[in-house]
Design an enzyme around this catalytic site. Structure first.
Site, short mmCIF file in Angstrom:
data_model
loop_
_atom_site.label_atom_id
_atom_site.label_comp_id
_atom_site.label_asym_id
_atom_site.label_seq_id
_atom_site.Cartn_x
_atom_site.Cartn_y
_atom_site.Cartn_z
NE ARG A 134 -22.97 46.10 82.08
CZ ARG A 134 -22.47 46.71 81.08
NH1 ARG A 134 -23.14 47.31 80.22
NH2 ARG A 134 -21.19 46.28 81.03
CE LYS A 199 -30.19 48.64 78.79
NZ LYS A 199 -28.83 49.03 79.53
NE ARG A 337 -17.00 51.68 64.57
CZ ARG A 337 -16.39 51.38 63.50
NH1 ARG A 337 -16.38 52.12 62.52
NH2 ARG A 337 -16.01 49.92 63.59
C1 BTN Z 1 -28.43 48.41 82.98
O1 BTN Z 1 -27.70 49.42 83.22
O2 BTN Z 1 -28.57 47.69 81.93
C2 BTN Z 1 -28.79 47.42 83.99
C3 BTN Z 1 -30.30 47.93 84.49
C4 BTN Z 1 -30.63 47.14 85.92
C5 BTN Z 1 -31.86 47.60 86.36
C6 BTN Z 1 -32.23 47.06 87.57
S1 BTN Z 1 -33.80 47.45 88.18
C7 BTN Z 1 -33.92 46.35 89.30
C8 BTN Z 1 -32.43 46.33 90.09
N1 BTN Z 1 -32.35 47.43 90.77
C9 BTN Z 1 -31.36 48.44 90.58
O3 BTN Z 1 -31.02 49.43 91.16
N2 BTN Z 1 -30.79 48.11 89.44
C10 BTN Z 1 -31.50 46.75 88.79
#
Ligand code: BTN
Length: 342
Positions: A134, A199, A337
């Site tokens: 993201r 995460k 925080r």
């Molecule tokens: C995030 O930033 O938390 C979202 C991560 C999403 C990763 C997945 S892996 C499969 C799909 N292909 C990508 O390029 N991104 C998503």
């Protein structure tokens, strides 16, 4: 949109993919044995083992014993995933592919035509050369140690709460992982999966819509299965503390089964969301809210603010209690925080 992109199945991938499949059992395999099994020279095997390491796999090489993948894994196979899909999902999945390497599974599905409403194309890659997270971040995942999955879905018309779809997918991911035995997982707004504050996975949703008419979403899911020290360190350098399913006690669950559970729950959830919107998911999301009551910083398109997370409203917006009153965020990034001690 460009030309729709086809992918080579993982089984027929380059030598590095074949070496990976041979080593997936986690046992030692000598260079000689691998060379014979794959019909190549020992130096070609040595080179492929080097490639695997560069891709983030943790490989032991011991003189007179050979190579070993430190974390045994199950290669991703479309047929095995299909076997474990729910009956409903099996009927909905119109195409299911596992590739060795792709830039980004989301990008490939974005280049393709919309599936028919109610159906889904599913694509996985063992290695993404340009995996996307993201907010323009990159997504790191070692071969064998993660699940990089995308699937598409066409809504007959743009759903009223489309912006909250990530919350729905978060709930579906939790349902899938709990059904496999995961405990103590939570959701961090908007759609991170957390275990003990770290995460475990993330969701990237991309939309292709026409002015009025169908809207196709590509839902990308990244799940950490067994990252290994090197990748954990690389992720930590980006400011994210990651964990994986192996640390959370699901190390023995095969990845094909995990993918099937995730796809089955998500496709069932998408059908419910298309019919009944966000409401059927709200309470479950709230119960899993890992931020509730925590002091947080939020940064989004509407600017940044500091306050206490107070859950989500009926549209899935984050509520932040600030000295100026409660603020609503419809998108953004949240960081917890550190607690202030007296
Ligand atoms: C995030 O930033 O938390 C979202 C991560 C999403 C990763 C997945 S892996 C499969 C799909 N292909 C990508 O390029 N991104 C998503």
């Amino acid at each position: 949109m460009g030309r729709p992109r086809a992918v080579a199945p993982a089984r027929e991938g380059p030598l590095v993919a074949q070496v990976f499949a041979e080593l997936a059992d986690g046992r030692f395999h000598s260079g000689e044995e691998l060379a014979q099994a794959l019909g190549v020279s020992r130096s070609a095997v040595w080179k492929a083992a080097g490639n695997l390491r560069e891709l983030g796999a943790t490989l032991h090489a011991v003189r007179n014993r050979g190579y070993r993948l430190v974390q045994p894994t199950e290669p991703l196979r479309a047929a095995r995933i299909r076997e474990h899909l729910s009956r409903e999902a099996r009927a909905r999945v119109s195409r299911l592919e596992t590739a060795w390497t792709i830039d980004s599974t989301n990008s490939v599905l974005l280049s393709r035509a919309n599936p028919r409403p109610g159906a889904s194309e599913v694509l996985l890659a063992e290695v993404q050369t340009a995996g996307r997270g993201r907010r323009g971040r990159s997504w790191l995942a070692p071969p064998g140690g993660a699940i990089c999955l995308s699937f598409s879905w066409t809504f007959r018309e743009v759903p009223p709460e489309l912006g909250a779809l990530g919350l729905v997918i978060g709930v579906c991911l939790l349902r899938a992982l709990r059904s496999l035995g995961l405990k103590d997982a939570g959701l961090k707004w908007p759609n991170d999966l957390l275990v003990q504050g770290r995460k475990l996975g993330g969701v990237l949703i991309e939309l292709r819509a026409e002015a009025s008419g169908p809207a196709c979403v590509i839902i990308g899911v990244g799940l950490n299965v067994a990252l290994g020290a090197q990748v954990l360190k690389q992720i930590a350098a980006t400011g994210i503390e990651a964990t994986d399913l192996s640390a959370a006690g699901l190390g023995d669950t095969g990845r094909n089964r995990i993918v099937a559970a995730v796809v089955s729950e998500c496709l069932a959830g998408l059908a419910v969301f298309e019919r009944d919107s966000l409401k059927p998911f709200l309470e479950e999301w709230r119960r899993a809210d890992a931020l509730a009551g925590k002091p947080v910083n939020v940064s989004g398109a509407q600017g940044s603010a500091k306050g206490f997370a107070r859950g989500i409203d009926v549209h899935g917006a984050l509520l932040l209690e600030t000295p100026q009153g409660v603020q609503r965020f419809i998108s953004g990034d949240v960081s917890v925080r550190p607690a202030v001690t007296a």
